[in-house]
Design an enzyme around this catalytic site. Structure first.
Site, short mmCIF file in Angstrom:
data_model
loop_
_atom_site.label_atom_id
_atom_site.label_comp_id
_atom_site.label_asym_id
_atom_site.label_seq_id
_atom_site.Cartn_x
_atom_site.Cartn_y
_atom_site.Cartn_z
N TYR A 1 0.90 -1.19 -0.35
CA TYR A 1 0.00 0.11 0.04
C TYR A 1 0.87 1.20 -0.02
O TYR A 1 1.90 1.33 -0.55
CB TYR A 1 -1.00 -0.04 1.08
CG TYR A 1 -2.11 0.60 0.84
CD1 TYR A 1 -3.04 0.50 -0.49
CD2 TYR A 1 -2.37 1.98 1.21
CE1 TYR A 1 -4.16 1.36 -0.85
CE2 TYR A 1 -3.50 2.77 0.59
CZ TYR A 1 -4.35 2.06 -0.27
OH TYR A 1 -5.37 2.92 -0.68
N ARG B 1 -8.18 10.35 -8.34
CA ARG B 1 -7.70 11.01 -7.38
C ARG B 1 -7.09 10.05 -6.50
O ARG B 1 -7.46 9.60 -5.46
CB ARG B 1 -8.55 12.01 -6.24
CG ARG B 1 -7.83 12.90 -5.71
CD ARG B 1 -7.98 12.82 -4.05
NE ARG B 1 -7.62 11.51 -3.70
CZ ARG B 1 -7.61 10.98 -2.58
NH1 ARG B 1 -8.22 11.57 -1.58
NH2 ARG B 1 -7.52 9.68 -2.21
N LYS C 1 -5.80 -2.58 -1.53
CA LYS C 1 -6.73 -2.56 -0.23
C LYS C 1 -7.33 -3.66 -0.09
O LYS C 1 -7.54 -4.12 1.22
CB LYS C 1 -7.93 -1.21 -0.83
CG LYS C 1 -7.50 0.06 -0.44
CD LYS C 1 -8.17 0.77 0.68
CE LYS C 1 -7.26 1.82 1.42
NZ LYS C 1 -8.03 3.26 1.51
N GLU D 1 -13.42 4.32 -3.67
CA GLU D 1 -12.15 4.66 -3.43
C GLU D 1 -11.38 5.55 -4.45
O GLU D 1 -11.40 5.40 -5.42
CB GLU D 1 -11.26 3.26 -3.46
CG GLU D 1 -9.86 3.27 -2.81
CD GLU D 1 -9.93 3.30 -1.16
OE1 GLU D 1 -10.83 3.01 -0.72
OE2 GLU D 1 -8.78 3.94 -0.91
N ASP D 2 -10.73 6.49 -3.73
CA ASP D 2 -10.18 7.55 -4.56
C ASP D 2 -10.71 7.94 -5.79
O ASP D 2 -10.53 8.16 -6.88
CB ASP D 2 -8.86 6.68 -4.87
CG ASP D 2 -7.49 6.80 -3.97
OD1 ASP D 2 -8.02 7.15 -2.78
OD2 ASP D 2 -6.59 6.42 -4.20
N ASP E 1 -13.78 5.26 2.12
CA ASP E 1 -12.55 5.29 2.95
C ASP E 1 -12.02 6.56 3.01
O ASP E 1 -11.51 6.84 4.20
CB ASP E 1 -11.67 4.05 2.58
CG ASP E 1 -10.44 4.09 3.68
OD1 ASP E 1 -11.10 3.77 4.78
OD2 ASP E 1 -9.41 3.88 3.31
N ASP E 2 -11.69 7.42 2.05
CA ASP E 2 -11.11 8.47 2.06
C ASP E 2 -11.60 9.36 2.99
O ASP E 2 -11.04 10.19 3.76
CB ASP E 2 -11.03 9.29 0.80
CG ASP E 2 -10.42 8.07 -0.43
OD1 ASP E 2 -9.18 7.56 -0.28
OD2 ASP E 2 -11.14 7.51 -1.33
N ASN F 1 -0.38 12.09 2.21
CA ASN F 1 0.53 10.91 1.77
C ASN F 1 0.76 11.26 0.10
O ASN F 1 -0.03 12.03 -0.57
CB ASN F 1 -0.53 9.60 1.49
CG ASN F 1 -0.72 9.03 2.86
OD1 ASN F 1 -0.09 9.00 3.72
ND2 ASN F 1 -1.82 8.61 3.14
P1 NAD Z 1 -8.81 16.57 -1.77
O1 NAD Z 1 -8.39 16.83 -3.19
O2 NAD Z 1 -10.28 16.34 -1.68
O3 NAD Z 1 -8.53 17.82 -0.83
C1 NAD Z 1 -7.43 18.48 -0.89
C2 NAD Z 1 -7.55 20.05 -0.07
O4 NAD Z 1 -6.16 20.44 0.01
C3 NAD Z 1 -8.48 20.92 -0.92
O5 NAD Z 1 -9.19 21.58 -0.25
C4 NAD Z 1 -7.43 22.04 -1.47
O6 NAD Z 1 -7.76 23.16 -1.46
C5 NAD Z 1 -6.50 21.95 -0.36
N1 NAD Z 1 -5.01 22.23 -0.53
C6 NAD Z 1 -4.28 21.86 -1.55
N2 NAD Z 1 -3.09 22.63 -1.70
C7 NAD Z 1 -3.24 23.44 -0.47
C8 NAD Z 1 -2.22 24.36 -0.05
N3 NAD Z 1 -1.20 24.61 -0.54
N4 NAD Z 1 -2.59 25.01 1.10
C9 NAD Z 1 -4.05 25.05 1.59
N5 NAD Z 1 -4.80 23.96 0.89
C10 NAD Z 1 -4.49 23.45 0.16
O7 NAD Z 1 -7.74 15.44 -1.19
P2 NAD Z 1 -8.33 14.37 0.18
O8 NAD Z 1 -8.86 13.23 -0.19
O9 NAD Z 1 -8.90 15.33 1.26
O10 NAD Z 1 -6.62 14.16 0.56
C11 NAD Z 1 -5.81 15.13 0.87
C12 NAD Z 1 -4.49 14.46 1.32
O11 NAD Z 1 -4.87 13.72 2.51
C13 NAD Z 1 -3.90 13.53 0.30
O12 NAD Z 1 -2.41 13.91 0.38
C14 NAD Z 1 -4.00 12.17 0.94
O13 NAD Z 1 -2.76 11.32 0.48
C15 NAD Z 1 -3.99 12.43 2.33
N6 NAD Z 1 -4.83 11.43 3.17
C16 NAD Z 1 -4.19 10.64 4.21
C17 NAD Z 1 -5.01 9.81 4.93
C18 NAD Z 1 -4.30 9.09 6.04
O14 NAD Z 1 -3.25 9.63 6.28
N7 NAD Z 1 -5.10 8.06 6.80
C19 NAD Z 1 -6.13 9.39 4.47
C20 NAD Z 1 -6.70 10.00 3.31
C21 NAD Z 1 -6.02 11.04 2.70
#
Ligand code: NAD
Length: 557
Positions: A108, A161, A179, A250-251, A273-274, A414
């Site tokens: 993963y 995504r 997954k 997912e994604d 899950d996200d 991530n």
């Molecule tokens: P998403 O695309 O839905 O949202 C991203 C958000 O970040 C948007 O609101 C965007 O405007 C904002 N953004 C981007 N660049 C920015 C910046 N420079 N300053 C301020 N805001 C900014 O994505 P998501 O699904 O919410 O995922 C976001 C991140 O979280 C990814 O990197 C993903 O890998 C990570 N994530 C981690 C886990 C975990 O650790 N368990 C789980 C899910 C997602």
């Protein structure tokens, strides 16, 4: 889901054990490779088809692990594991479970992200199903091509995504495959119950469109009615062909993710899950951190960087949890603030705010930067879910320390390269006082003679247990309440020995026990909510334990 038969009626073992000779060796669920005994080789027509020496599973495990270690890059390790999985699933799962901390970052995140980028060139043997937009009208017929008749868990993506990597189209298949492997490794879901699916609806990724080797459709991504009708047909087909299946979204890109969850969560057991898994794992980390800060949820003010699926999902679950502690809904929402790419999310910001941000668009003057927002709002916790690295700067971490004796700082983006700051930075800039967790793993950090072990807020603590609990109870829906129960259960499993190291999650080596406890709690929640189709077991933990698949070879003799 023990073999050969299971309490939930798995039939795959019974149906396929008549295989012999090369067909038996070609079935990854039945193949034992060099572990077939002398007697089995005679009985099953295998003589001459295998190297002469008979090995035990333990010997195979050692040999395989050595081969794995010998691979020079993580991508090669990934390819090695995929090939092993396609050849001998029992051995694959034994290896993954025995070395879970080393294997999870390969099967993963982060390596799976790299694997997706190269999926076209490393794709050797089909795993999972691709269903294209041009196959509209035939989705149920296509699902019937899947060889296992009793699918219970589908992970589906449209590749828009993928992790923090963006639109990878059909290359995203690595995600559902990975997954579902984690469901089996971490929660003991029998592999034959699982089905990874990629919906190929085109891609807006210009370099994929231009690349001659891209494996998916090069059309622009379908949107609007074309897309929605296709998804509707897909969901109806799943209900028809696999009526007992739970569907994990997912994604998906965030405009579709929220909509699809809202549209379908009451029509079939499904979750995202996200949004919901991330919410539960992050909330569990916060609840565990409060044992270090001796505080309560109701006293927190959380500032999120990133207002997407992950961030607003976490906030929604935080609100539910704070309400359970006695806070009003509006009061709980007022504890959550967001900075997105346009600054602080406030009412009347002048841009069109997406629906999922509206509950958190508070009355406030515009604030342009995260640093300014920290100074103005004085949060107790900072949660990074922006996918943008180097955004938790020294200045910001120092401001958090000036405000709180032990600030919560979670850099959840991530893969590792996208984390808002590194573990080393968080500990160094805070003099070791930050309670830090990340989405991808970071090594322990030595600082002034103390070892700080960063917790990994990895969704694999949550979704396998939630899925198993929902399946065991035959839940008609997967509710936010179940994710709240999962978060609390996970936080409760963080021991004093973990907290002493600064770690707000249990060690990954305990993930099967974590999944077991979460599954039992989720199944109980389904029964309490009147959503369970199965009878309530006398002993929920024993019931789940009994269902968990253990990778051991069957005896054919
Ligand atoms: P998403 O695309 O839905 O949202 C991203 C958000 O970040 C948007 O609101 C965007 O405007 C904002 N953004 C981007 N660049 C920015 C910046 N420079 N300053 C301020 N805001 C900014 O994505 P998501 O699904 O919410 O995922 C976001 C991140 O979280 C990814 O990197 C993903 O890998 C990570 N994530 C981690 C886990 C975990 O650790 N368990 C789980 C899910 C997602």
């Amino acid at each position: 889901m023990n073999q050969p038969s299971t309490p939930t009626g798995l039939s795959a073992w019974g149906e396929t054990h008549h295989l012999r000779g090369p067909q038996l060796l070609a079935d990854p669920l039945l193949n034992k490779g060099t572990a077939f005994t002398e007697r089995e080789r005679d009985m099953l027509g295998l003589r001459g088809l295998l190297p002469p020496r008979v090995f035990t599973l333990e010997e195979q495990l050692e040999r395989t692990y050595n081969s794995f270690r010998g691979k020079p890059t993580n991508l090669e390790k990934y390819i090695y594991l995929v090939n092993l999985q396609n050849r001998n699933e029992i051995l694959f799962y034994r290896l993954v479970i025995a070395h879970i901390e080393e294997m999870v970052p390969i099967i993963y995140t982060p390596t799976v992200g790299e694997a997706c980028l190269h999926y076209g060139s490393i794709y050797r043997k089909p795993r999972g199903m691709f269903i294209g937009l041009h196959e509209r009208g035939r989705v149920a017929e296509i699902l019937r091509h899947w060889p296992q008749p009793d699918v219970r868990l589908i992970v589906v993506t449209d590749g828009e995504r993928i992790l923090g990597l963006g639109d990878l189209g059909a290359l995203g298949m690595g995600i559902p495959v990975g997954k579902l492997s984690l469901y089996t490794a971490c929660a003991g879901l029998h592999p034959s119950y699982t089905l990874p699916i990629t919906l190929d609806v085109g891609t807006d990724n210009a370099s994929l469109q231009a690349g001659p080797a891209y494996i998916g459709s090069k059309e622009k991504r379908a949107r609007g009615a074309d897309y929605d009708d296709f998804i509707e047909e897909f969901v109806l087909a799943v209900k028809e062909v696999f009526p007992r299946a739970l569907l994990q979204w997912e994604d998906f890109g965030n405009t579709n993710a929220f909509r699809l969850l809202r549209s379908y969560r009451h029509r079939l057991p499904s979750f995202n899950d996200d949004i919901q898994g991330t919410a539960a794992v992050a909330l569990a980390g916060v609840i565990a951190a409060l044992r270090l800060t001796q505080s309560t949820l109701a006293r927190q003010k959380i500032l999120f960087l990133g207002a997407g699926e992950a961030g607003t999902g976490i906030a929604d679950l935080f609100v539910a949890a704070a309400q359970a502690e006695g806070l009003g809904a509006a009061e709980a929402r007022a504890r959550c603030w967001f900075v997105d790419s346009k600054g602080l999310v406030v009412k009347d910001r002048g841009d069109h705010l997406a629906a999922h941000k509206l509950p958190y668009a508070h009355e406030h003057r515009p604030v342009a930067t995260l640093a300014e927002a920290v100074n103005v709002l004085q949060p107790t916790a900072l949660i990074g879910v922006s996918g943008t690295p180097a955004t938790f700067t020294r200045e910001i971490v120092e401001a958090m320390i000036a405000l709180n004796p032990r600030p919560i700082i979670f850099a959840l983006s991530n893969p590792t390269s996208k984390a808002e700051c590194t573990a080393e930075q968080a500990y160094a800039w805070s003099g070791g006082r930050a309670i830090f967790a990340s989405g991808s793993p970071f090594a322990p950090v030595e600082l002034n003679g103390r070892t700080h072990v960063p917790g990994q807020g990895n969704n694999i603590y949550i979704f396998p247990g939630v899925g198993l609990g929902a399946l065991a109870s035959e839940a008609r829906e997967v509710t936010d309440g179940m994710f709240l129960v999962a978060a609390r259960t996970l936080a409760g499993l963080v021991g004093p020995e973990d907290l002493a190291l600064g770690r707000v999650y249990p060690s990954l080596t305990k993930v099967r026990e974590v999944s077991l406890q979460i599954a039992a709690a989720v199944a109980a929640a389904a029964h309490d909510a009147g959503l369970a189709g199965a009878p309530r077991p006398a002993d929920p933990v024993a019931d789940i334990r009994e269902r968990m698949f253990e990778p051991v070879y069957r005896d054919y003799a």
